[in-house]
Design a protein around this motif. Structure first.
Motif, mmCIF file in Angstrom:
data_model
loop_
_atom_site.group_PDB
_atom_site.id
_atom_site.type_symbol
_atom_site.label_atom_id
_atom_site.label_comp_id
_atom_site.label_asym_id
_atom_site.label_seq_id
_atom_site.Cartn_x
_atom_site.Cartn_y
_atom_site.Cartn_z
ATOM 1 N N LYS B 49 0.833 -1.211 0.000
ATOM 2 C CA LYS B 49 0.000 0.000 0.000
ATOM 3 C C LYS B 49 0.866 1.259 0.000
ATOM 4 O O LYS B 49 0.679 2.152 -0.833
ATOM 5 N N SER B 50 1.787 1.319 0.945
ATOM 6 C CA SER B 50 2.626 2.515 1.026
ATOM 7 C C SER B 50 3.471 2.667 -0.222
ATOM 8 O O SER B 50 3.706 3.781 -0.696
ATOM 9 N N THR B 51 3.954 1.549 -0.750
ATOM 10 C CA THR B 51 4.771 1.623 -1.958
ATOM 11 C C THR B 51 3.963 2.214 -3.109
ATOM 12 O O THR B 51 4.447 3.082 -3.837
ATOM 13 N N PHE B 52 2.721 1.775 -3.273
ATOM 14 C CA PHE B 52 1.873 2.321 -4.327
ATOM 15 C C PHE B 52 1.651 3.819 -4.101
ATOM 16 O O PHE B 52 1.757 4.624 -5.032
ATOM 17 N N ALA B 53 1.374 4.174 -2.859
ATOM 18 C CA ALA B 53 1.162 5.590 -2.538
ATOM 19 C C ALA B 53 2.405 6.403 -2.874
ATOM 20 O O ALA B 53 2.313 7.495 -3.438
ATOM 21 N N LYS B 54 3.568 5.844 -2.556
ATOM 22 C CA LYS B 54 4.808 6.584 -2.806
ATOM 23 C C LYS B 54 5.077 6.720 -4.303
ATOM 24 O O LYS B 54 5.706 7.682 -4.736
ATOM 25 N N ILE B 55 4.632 5.761 -5.075
ATOM 26 C CA ILE B 55 4.798 5.886 -6.529
ATOM 27 C C ILE B 55 3.940 7.039 -7.051
ATOM 28 O O ILE B 55 4.389 7.860 -7.838
ATOM 29 N N LEU B 56 2.709 7.139 -6.562
ATOM 30 C CA LEU B 56 1.854 8.256 -6.980
ATOM 31 C C LEU B 56 2.469 9.587 -6.584
ATOM 32 O O LEU B 56 2.305 10.583 -7.280
ATOM 33 N N ALA B 57 3.165 9.593 -5.455
ATOM 34 C CA ALA B 57 3.680 10.859 -4.935
ATOM 35 C C ALA B 57 5.102 11.129 -5.390
ATOM 36 O O ALA B 57 5.741 12.056 -4.911
ATOM 37 N N GLY B 58 5.629 10.300 -6.296
ATOM 38 C CA GLY B 58 6.953 10.571 -6.844
ATOM 39 C C GLY B 58 8.112 10.220 -5.925
ATOM 40 O O GLY B 58 9.247 10.582 -6.210
#
Ligand SMILES: Nc1ncnc2c1ncn2[C@@H]1O[C@H](COP(=O)(O)OP(=O)(O)OP(=O)(O)O)[C@@H](O)[C@H]1O
Ligand SMILES: [Mg+2]
Lengths: 333, 507
Positions: B49-58
């Motif tokens: 989850k956090s990894t996906f979020a971090k991808i969206l946030a660059g």
């Protein structure tokens, strides 16, 4: 795609995922950089002067830097623990002055050595009390004591050189199995400290303190005590180095080891010790000491101006700090 | 930029994959985030989850896959670009600048200052106040972040996202450290932002929160996206099955443990300005809960007992013997263990290996005679990893690379290895997923049954009610209730937890 979580043994994640490939782990170690630089420095200096192909020349020129190198090994541990000590060169001068002065006054070598070592430890303790007892930043404290210790040395010794007895002089010319004694001492201390830092629980705790002191305290690690001991060890190592320098020079003056703190910090940094603590190795500093010796001796043989040499050292310091920072921030991700 | 047709998703992710050093932690994730929705991401610890979020946030770049923003393909190489595109991530671990003031943190990266490099302090402070008022949070915006509670720091992070007027706000476990009231405030704000047409991604391990707030949920498992559904179409059981791939074992209260002598006794413990006259005891085999609102002084009492910040008066006795604990090492020697609430600050050694993190509190066991026995250490650490099902690539991996929940488990493992006789747990299940939580409760039960005394500080009422033999409640630095298991209800705990002054107003 197999579904790992639905199997009850969720440890499969442990076996399934390989750790980073070994070559990557080795390549991103800052010591590797130091080693490559060392090889480069050898190639360059031996193309300038054929002396550098002679191992005896290299060993004997290293005796000029052995004292600083020994202290730099201890300093590496202090920096890993998240502190710094800039006073060791001044400590070397003051303890050597007290040593020589006691000898002159009493003609007793054992007593003089005792006084010298005691003074070194006391200076380390004074730093420790200010930094750990009073919670002051070590960089400021040791800049203060660097000035203080050097000033006291000048008060005690004046502008005179204090002569030492002949039998004490010339440790750098004593050979053991063909190797100068200071080099042997340096190698032995390296092995001992590398073992201490790498294989004992106290070494491990030094890294933990430097990484996160609050967490270390919560985990029951006696951060303050360990740091105190490190400052004492700094004082002791400086005193020994001071007396070795005195033996090499044959006499003691207040300006013994002047500017040595720059070289010591440089060795630690070139060896990949992280200026903010938590990372670094004895091996790195060991390699960096040789690197610095080769570079400095190379510049001497090439007869560069002292000012130019100093600029080169300063530049090296900055480059090494930037480089280790880069390497570490990359592995951080 | 022309606004795309109304039904174009704000973000369309296609085939997003991410590997760290050859380990794939996200696999071919397709996900649409619509405008004006609150979208929950659910999944076990380490699901991605956090990894996906971090991808969206660059923060991370995907190894494969594409992102579209309003139908236009975009690259988000770093957080600054993300910010410019209107994407803000509120991190799981707050990453503010601790020495700057709240106001400075809020406007950081937005204001440029005047051409002369002067910072408009007055204006900055005013703006910061307005933002905090908007959130309904009262705090001195000129104070440095360092002194704030986790809850307040989290609020500042949220305010920062609001400050930059983002159209996609990703909140990674924002509610974990908040009080129920703060959660309500946050939800109200989130709903308002949604109604303004913004998109909110909400990551949480608490199903009831997801149900209360979110429109759609996406479930991750093991780096795969398993499903995306309207929240109304799924029951809790469905969600759990999607998350962990098997039905959840229901936690039962511990099998009756033998309650023994008093193991931890605290009398009139006082630290002026923080807590006063705190007296209680915990017996062997007993689980005593310590409830109350965030900031009631529960953590301070624990820190005092453990010697991190000793009390100025009062006594602590362990197993009937009065002790004077001045630092944690003494507490550990006396058989105490304390799992602190703030994992990032007082728990993990971020850059050091998982193994070393797990064994940090047992130097004597791993290094008899001072020399570390690698094999011994590895055996102990991997045993813990198996028991707590910590998900990792290797024991030698830096702990900072583990997901939040797995870091928490590693810290728990550290303290369980000390084999304590008195175990103080401060919000131990924060960030731990539902599946592990049940097992973790069972484990606490077993520890108590094995004769240990357990003090459980928790803001989660169901947790207190399910686990504890007795619940103590603190409010404003004082102990306000001591409720036996039979009488413990959510209402009883809450009414003792609410400060007197507020009660008076409410009455
Ligand atoms: N920087 C990194 N380097 C290596 N592995 C990483 C890194 N960041 C995350 N991982 C791994 O990726 C996986 C997914 O982690 P992620 O943080 O996305 O999980 P999560 O779903 O947010 O879990 P949690 O609920 O515990 O926060 C984990 O196994 C984690 O160890
Ligand atoms: Mg996470």
């Amino acid at each position: 795609m197999t579904d790992q979580t639905s199997t009850p043994t969720a440890v499969s994640a442990l076996d399934a995922a390989p750790p980073r490939p070994r070559w990557q782990v080795i390549l991103i170690r800052p010591e590797t950089m130091t080693f490559v630089l060392l090889v480069l420095a050898f190639i360059v200096s031996s193309s300038i002067s054929p002396y550098f192909l002679d191992i005896n020349y290299i060993l004997s020129s290293f005796t000029l830097y052995a004292e600083f190198s020994i202290v730099a090994l201890v300093l590496t541990m202090v920096i890993i623990a998240g502190e710094i000590d800039l006073s060791p060169a001044a400590n070397m001068a003051l303890s050597a002055c007290l040593f020589a002065w006691t000898y002159q006054a009493t003609q007793s070598m054992p007593l003089a050595i005792l006084v010298g070592l005691g003074a070194g430890i006391a200076m380390g303790a004074f730093n420790a009390v200010l930094v750990i007892g009073m919670q002051l930043p070590s960089i400021i404290v040791t800049i203060g004591t660097l000035t203080l210790y050097r000033g006291l040395a000048q008060i005690i010794a004046g502008d005179q050189s204090i002569r030492l007895p002949d039998y004490f002089i010339g440790i750098n010319n004593d050979l053991w199995l063909g190797v100068p004694v200071p080099v042997i001492i340096f190698v032995v201390v390296t092995i001992a400290l590398a073992f201490f830092l790498g294989a004992t629980i106290w070494g491990r705790q030094i890294y933990q303190i430097g990484t996160n002191e609050v967490a270390a305290q919560h985990a029951g690690i006696r951060a303050r005590r360990i740091k105190f001991m490190l400052f004492l060890a700094m004082g002791f190592a400086s005193a020994v180095a001071g007396m070795m320098t005195a033996s090499r020079l044959g006499s003691v003056r207040y300006d013994l080891g002047l500017g040595g703190e720059l070289q010591m910090v440089l060795m630690a940094m070139l060896g990949g010790t992280y200026i903010f603590g938590g990372r670094g190795t004895i091996l790195g500093t060991f390699l960096a000491a040789w690197l610095l010796s080769v570079i400095s001796t190379g510049m001497l043989t090439a007869q560069w101006l002292p000012a130019t040499q100093l600029c080169v050292l300063g530049l090296l310091l900055i480059i090494s700090i930037v480089a280790t920072n880069l390497i570490y921030s990359r592995t951080q991700r | 930029m022309a606004e795309a047709a109304a039904d174009t998703p704000l973000i369309a992710a296609r085939g997003i994959s991410k590997s760290f050093a050859q380990i794939e932690v996200l696999r071919d994730v397709d996900l649409d985030l619509r405008r004006g929705e609150i979208h929950a991401l659910l999944g076990e610890n380490g699901a991605g989850k956090s990894t996906f979020a971090k991808i969206l946030a660059g923060v991370h770049r995907p190894t494969r896959g594409t992102l579209k923003l309003n139908g236009e393909p975009v690259e988000i190489p770093n957080p600054i670009v993300a910010q410019r595109l209107g994407i803000t991530l509120i991190h799981q671990e707050p990453i503010s600048f601790p020495d700057l003031s709240v106001a400075e943190n809020l406007v950081l990266g937005r204001t440029r200052g005047s051409p002369l490099g002067r910072v408009p302090w007055a204006q900055m402070t005013r703006e910061a106040r307005e933002l905090m008022d908007l959130l309904g949070v009262r705090m001195d915006v000129t104070k440095p972040m360092r002194g704030l509670s986790i809850a307040d720091q989290q609020m500042v992070e949220i305010a920062r996202a609001l400050a930059s007027d983002s159209r996609l706000i990703i909140m990674d476990e924002p509610t974990a450290p908040l009080t129920p009231k703060e959660v309500d405030t946050l939800f109200a704000i989130a709903r308002r932002l949604r109604d303004e047409g913004r998109t909110i991604v909400f990551i949480s391990h608490r199903l009831e929160e997801v149900r209360a707030l979110c429109d759609r949920v996406t479930v991750f498992r093991d780096g795969n996206k398993i499903a995306t559904e309207e929240i109304g179409k799924l029951t809790d059981a469905d969600i759990i099955r999607l998350m962990i791939g098997r039905p959840l074992r229901e936690y039962m209260h511990k099998s009756r443990a033998e309650i023994g002598e008093v193991a931890l006794k605290v009398e009139n413990l006082t630290l002026p300005g923080t807590f006063r006259d705190v007296s209680f005891e915990v017996k062997k085999g007993e689980i005593v809960g310590l409830g109350g609102l965030v900031g009631a002084g529960r953590t301070d009492v624990a820190r005092a007992i453990f010697g991190v910040a000793p009390a100025t008066s009062g006594t602590v006795s362990i197993n009937g013997r009065p002790v004077d604990i001045r630092e944690p090492s003494q507490a550990i020697a006396l058989g105490l263990a304390y799992v602190s609430e703030d994992r990032a600050v007082s728990g993990i050694f971020r850059t050091l290996s998982v193994e070393e993190n797990i064994t940090a509190a047992i130097p004597r066991k791993i290094a008899p005679g001072g020399i570390i026995r690698g094999a011994l250490e590895k055996a102990l650490a991997s045993e813990s990893v198996r028991k707590l099902r910590i998900r990792l690539a290797s024991l030698r991996q830096p702990i900072g690379e583990l997901s939040g929940g797995n870091q928490q488990k590693a810290i728990l493992a550290r303290w369980l290895l000390t084999d304590p006789s008195v175990l103080i747990l401060d919000e131990p299940t924060r960030g731990i997923d539902i599946g592990v939580k049940a097992e973790f409760y069972e484990m606490i039960g077993e520890l108590a049954a094995g004769g240990r005394a357990i003090l459980l500080i928790s803001s989660e009422l169901p947790e207190l009610l399910a686990l504890c033999d007795r619940v103590l409640v603190m409010s404003e630095g004082r102990l306000t209730a001591n409720i036996a298991r039979a009488d413990a209800t959510q209402e009883a705990i809450m009414s003792a937890a609410v400060p007197r002054s507020t009660q008076a107003v409410a009455a």
